[in-house]
Design a protein around this motif. Sequence first.
Motif: not given
Length: 150
Positions: A103-116
Amino acid sequence: MSSQQNPTPDSEAAAEAGPRPVRLTAAAALTALEGLALVVGGVWILVLGLIGHPDDRQQAVTGGITLIVLALLPLLAARGLLGRRSWSRGPAVITHIISLPVAYNLLQADSMAIPGGIALAAVAVASLVLLLNPETTRALGIQGPGNAEK
């Protein structure tokens, strides 16, 4: 013979303990949700690897199969939680702890992965709170160190 004719100690304890607590049911549902998300993600990657145009088809297929196999742990843990099996809490807790860095890595992405990442973190934290709750621990028949019956 069915398990009702020869009940196991776990099923006898669960039957004597009364109805399953709502917290335990919610923890099982959230654990199953993570498992189903892994299956869906694995199938998605596998299908894209087989019919799409990936950079490396073998890597995409291997990744998809790996996610599907990894989904077995939370799905089996969820089934065990619903059956009030004490062994099931460990795999469920491990699954949710492992999902926190994802989840932390998804939050660090600058994309649509943040809601995930937000959803995954919320499910993982809520599940850990539910699984470590004293009511859930009692319902599963887990005793702390020094509390063993003599």
